[in-house]
Design a protein around this motif. Structure first.
Motif, short mmCIF file in Angstrom:
data_model
loop_
_atom_site.label_atom_id
_atom_site.label_comp_id
_atom_site.label_asym_id
_atom_site.label_seq_id
_atom_site.Cartn_x
_atom_site.Cartn_y
_atom_site.Cartn_z
N ASP A 201 0.86 -1.19 0.00
CA ASP A 201 0.00 0.00 0.00
C ASP A 201 0.90 1.24 0.00
O ASP A 201 1.76 1.38 0.87
N VAL A 202 0.71 2.13 -0.98
CA VAL A 202 1.50 3.36 -1.07
C VAL A 202 0.57 4.56 -1.04
O VAL A 202 -0.57 4.49 -1.50
N VAL A 203 1.08 5.67 -0.51
CA VAL A 203 0.28 6.88 -0.33
C VAL A 203 0.91 8.00 -1.13
O VAL A 203 2.00 8.48 -0.79
N TYR A 204 0.23 8.44 -2.19
CA TYR A 204 0.76 9.48 -3.06
C TYR A 204 -0.12 10.73 -3.06
O TYR A 204 0.07 11.62 -3.89
N ASN A 205 -1.07 10.80 -2.12
CA ASN A 205 -1.96 11.97 -2.11
C ASN A 205 -1.59 12.99 -1.03
O ASN A 205 -2.11 14.10 -1.04
N HIS A 206 -0.71 12.64 -0.07
CA HIS A 206 -0.29 13.59 0.96
C HIS A 206 0.89 13.02 1.73
O HIS A 206 1.20 11.84 1.62
N PHE A 207 1.57 13.90 2.46
CA PHE A 207 2.57 13.49 3.43
C PHE A 207 1.96 13.64 4.83
O PHE A 207 1.01 14.40 5.03
N GLY A 208 2.53 12.93 5.80
CA GLY A 208 2.06 13.05 7.18
C GLY A 208 2.35 14.42 7.76
O GLY A 208 3.14 15.20 7.21
N PRO A 209 1.73 14.74 8.92
CA PRO A 209 1.83 16.08 9.49
C PRO A 209 3.09 16.34 10.30
O PRO A 209 3.31 17.47 10.74
N ASP A 210 3.91 15.33 10.53
CA ASP A 210 5.09 15.50 11.37
C ASP A 210 6.29 14.83 10.71
O ASP A 210 6.23 13.64 10.39
N GLY A 211 7.36 15.61 10.49
CA GLY A 211 8.58 15.04 9.92
C GLY A 211 8.76 15.31 8.44
O GLY A 211 9.75 14.87 7.85
N ASN A 212 7.85 16.04 7.81
CA ASN A 212 8.00 16.39 6.40
C ASN A 212 8.71 17.74 6.31
O ASN A 212 8.13 18.78 6.61
N TYR A 213 9.97 17.73 5.89
CA TYR A 213 10.78 18.95 5.82
C TYR A 213 10.81 19.56 4.43
O TYR A 213 11.51 20.56 4.22
N LEU A 214 10.08 19.01 3.48
CA LEU A 214 10.17 19.50 2.11
C LEU A 214 9.80 20.98 2.01
O LEU A 214 10.38 21.71 1.20
N HIS A 215 8.86 21.45 2.83
CA HIS A 215 8.47 22.86 2.78
C HIS A 215 9.65 23.78 3.05
O HIS A 215 9.70 24.91 2.54
N ALA A 216 10.61 23.31 3.84
CA ALA A 216 11.72 24.16 4.28
C ALA A 216 12.71 24.46 3.17
O ALA A 216 13.32 25.53 3.16
N TYR A 217 12.92 23.53 2.24
CA TYR A 217 13.94 23.74 1.21
C TYR A 217 13.43 23.51 -0.20
O TYR A 217 14.14 23.74 -1.17
N CYS A 218 12.17 23.03 -0.31
CA CYS A 218 11.62 22.73 -1.63
C CYS A 218 10.12 22.99 -1.65
O CYS A 218 9.33 22.07 -1.86
N PRO A 219 9.70 24.24 -1.44
CA PRO A 219 8.25 24.52 -1.46
C PRO A 219 7.63 24.20 -2.82
O PRO A 219 6.41 24.05 -2.91
N GLN A 220 8.46 24.09 -3.87
CA GLN A 220 7.94 23.73 -5.18
C GLN A 220 7.25 22.36 -5.18
O GLN A 220 6.50 22.03 -6.10
N PHE A 221 7.48 21.57 -4.15
CA PHE A 221 6.88 20.25 -4.06
C PHE A 221 5.37 20.33 -3.83
O PHE A 221 4.66 19.33 -3.98
#
Length: 616
Positions: A201-221
């Motif tokens: 089972d894979v989840v491609y519709n969202h990331f979890g609310p804790d531990g996702n650092y992509l916003h910090a260096y890649c808001p383009q995501f």
């Protein structure tokens, strides 16, 4: 044989030349690689390309070394493509050499979907130990039962020590609470040796609310033009979307190629925001079908609330154009209302004549194929599906969702009359649909499966409060005192209560339920699978006073045609009907009193099946 999926990002072992580290961080003018090896920790500046890729190759780096990236503000972040994060989602990533694992069942070529009997399990609650190794030890039991495919709930690294898996943030790293990447590969390897496929089972519709650092260096995501319950949607259709789409393509291929999974179950594709063409889901499916090593069977199963039948279409050779199959919630909902009498929430759409709707769902697949849905405010729902092969529908009486999203996590075996549940299960297991069991269901398990996680601080409090508020609209939980009894998802006891009680199988009623399931799967394996290997179609169905009957036409690979006749009595009294042609292959709770010649009698909860060769 070893297997490696090469990726343009992450940590890539180069043998004697060390390790290459690569991260897309277009918002960062510079990045520092913090490496921890045998000689201690050191920092290395990374070269930046015009496209925002940061790269460094360390000749002395090796598998087992730790590493992080230091942003310009000093924040240390893990690798979003980490293959292993043993110190949880906020800690350093670890270099993994995937070529180090030697596959023991290297000649495995999978199984055709017509042979699939799926068993959904959560690694953390499937066994007392909650590990890959402990799950592997249970595989012979599943193979002997008649399971041909195990489906693992999401494994992507999540925050804390326990989670359903849908809060994953490091999508390439199996959560370390279950074991190492090598132990997961050993689980897949052992399943293959027993003749079982393994789906993830894979989840491609969202990331979890804790531990996702992509916003910090890649808001383009993320694309703020699309807002979701988790914030801005993943950017599948805005600027820079090609790089993000490639990230998910590689994730799908990584599990298929590097871990030799036999397929993916893609979670909630209706929650993916993507207005571009081609849509991301067909694009991922095409990548899965076209990848190297596809001489073996590989499958893609969707969860899609929209009942989009066009995603399940076949070509002239009967091969999927997009996806192999979809979870069939319509059948579940009709069965649940028929067995439990509940009509709250989305069950309202199935409140009228649920037995008839259950019969229709087994006959054609989806129930909502374009007609108005009262639960959705009268909007048309679904697409016509009668032309699809019935094996395109994964059908079941319960799943992690349908059990765990209840306030108290009760299973259908704890909510309804056991004999009727067993009859409904028999109908699903012996129908041409692709059947799925939720772990423990085979022995009538009544252990709850509750919603659990391991957040902390304000997030933990918000999740617990939100969980209880969510059920406030239900009559049973309108009272605050009733809502207070809803388990706290963050309490470890909620997780412990959700672990399977294998000792229940020592009790007579569970032994009996297991014997029924084992017998039904034996009939499916020995008598039915060979008859529908080349396809099947629905010929007829009926529902009268709780007596449901179906006839399907089956096609074997040698061209032989057969008819499967199935009847089940969900009425309040015994029922009788003219005996269909063919030889009897299964009976459960037949009526014992004398029958008129040429008739079959079924007590309440009775099931009867026959198989006959069709006239040419």
């Amino acid at each position: 044989m070893s297997t490696v999926h090469a990726m343009p990002f992450g940590a890539h072992c180069l043998g004697a030349r060390g390790v290459r580290f690569r991260l897309w961080a277009p918002e960062m003018s510079s990045l520092v690689l913090v490496h921890s090896g045998a000689d201690g920790a050191s920092e290395y500046p990374m070269a930046r390309s015009a496209e925002g890729w940061h790269e460094a190759t360390l000749p002395h780096a090796r598998a087992g070394d730790g590493y992080q990236y230091r942003l310009t503000d000093g924040l240390l972040v893990p690798d979003p493509a980490s293959r292993y994060n043993p110190h949880d989602v906020h800690g350093p990533s670890v270099v993994v050499d995937p070529s180090a694992y030697e596959w023991q069942c290297a000649q495995w070529r999978g199984r055709p979907w017509s042979e699939a009997v799926v068993y959904e399990l959560h690694v953390g609650t499937f066994t007392p130990e909650g590990s890959f190794d402990a799950a592997r030890d249970r595989l012979p039991y599943l193979a002997d039962l008649g399971v041909t495919a195990i489906e693992l709930m999401p494994l992507a690294d999540f925050p804390g020590r326990r989670n359903w898996g849908y809060d994953g943030v490091l999508l390439f790293a199996p959560d370390a609470s279950y074991g190492t990447p090598e132990q997961l590969k050993a689980l897949v390897d052992a399943a293959h040796a027993l003749g079982m496929m393994v789906l993830l089972d894979v989840v491609y519709n969202h990331f979890g609310p804790d531990g996702n650092y992509l916003h910090a260096y890649c808001p383009q995501f993320f694309n703020p033009a699309h807002q979701t319950p988790w914030g801005a949607a993943i950017n599948f259709d805005g600027p820079d979307a090609r790089t993000i789409r490639d990230f998910f393509h590689h994730n799908a291929l990584y599990w298929i190629e590097e871990y030799r999974f036999d397929g993916l179950r893609v979670d909630a594709i209706h929650a993916i925001c993507d207005e571009s063409r081609p849509w991301i889901i067909p694009e991922i499916c095409e990548a899965v079908w076209a990848g190297p090593g596809r001489e073996r069977h590989v499958h893609v199963v969707l969860e899609n609330d929209r009942n989009q039948a066009h995603l399940l279409e076949r070509n002239a050779q009967g091969q999927p154009l997009v996806a192999t199959a979809q979870w069939n919630d319509d059948l579940h909902h009709a069965a649940h209302v028929m067995l439990s009498g509940e009509t709250d929430g989305y069950y309202a759409d199935f409140a009228q004549r649920p037995a008839e709707q259950f019969a229709l769902a087994l006959a054609q697949g989806f129930l909502y194929t374009g007609q108005p849905s009262p639960f959705r405010g009268g909007k048309p729902h679904g697409e016509p599906c009668a032309h699809l092969p019935l094996q395109a529908f994964v059908s079941y009486l319960q799943t992690h969702d349908q059990v765990g999203n209840r306030a108290l996590g009760e299973r259908i075996d704890a909510l309804a009359t056991p004999m009727l549940v067993q009859a409904a299960r028999a109908c699903v297991l012996m129908s041409p649909h692709t059947p799925m069991l939720f772990m423990g269901e085979e022995f009538g398990c009544t252990t709850p499966f509750q919603f659990f996680c391991d957040f902390s601080g304000d997030l933990a409090a918000a999740v617990a409060a939100g969980r209880r508020a969510e059920f406030g609209r239900f009559a049973a939980f309108a009272d605050p005192a009733a809502r207070a009894r809803i388990p706290d998802p963050n309490d470890e006891e909620t997780f412990m209560h959700s672990k399977l009680r294998w000792s229940d199988m020592d009790q007579a009623q569970h032994q009996q339920a297991l014997a029924h399931t084992r017998r039904q799967l034996a009939v499916r394996r020995e008598q039915l699978m060979p008859c529908w290997a080349a396809g099947c179609s629905s010929l007829d169905w009926s529902s009268e006073n709780g007596l449901l009957q179906w006839t399907w036409q089956l096609r074997a690979r040698d061209g032989q045609r057969s008819r499967l006749h199935l009847a089940a009595n969900f009425g309040g009294i015994a029922a009788r009907f003219p005996r269909p042609p063919g030889h009897e292959i299964y009976r459960l709770r037949p009526q014992t009193e004398a029958m008129p010649a040429g008739h079959i009698g079924l007590a309440r909860g009775g099931v009867w099946a026959s198989l006959d060769k069709a006239e040419e």
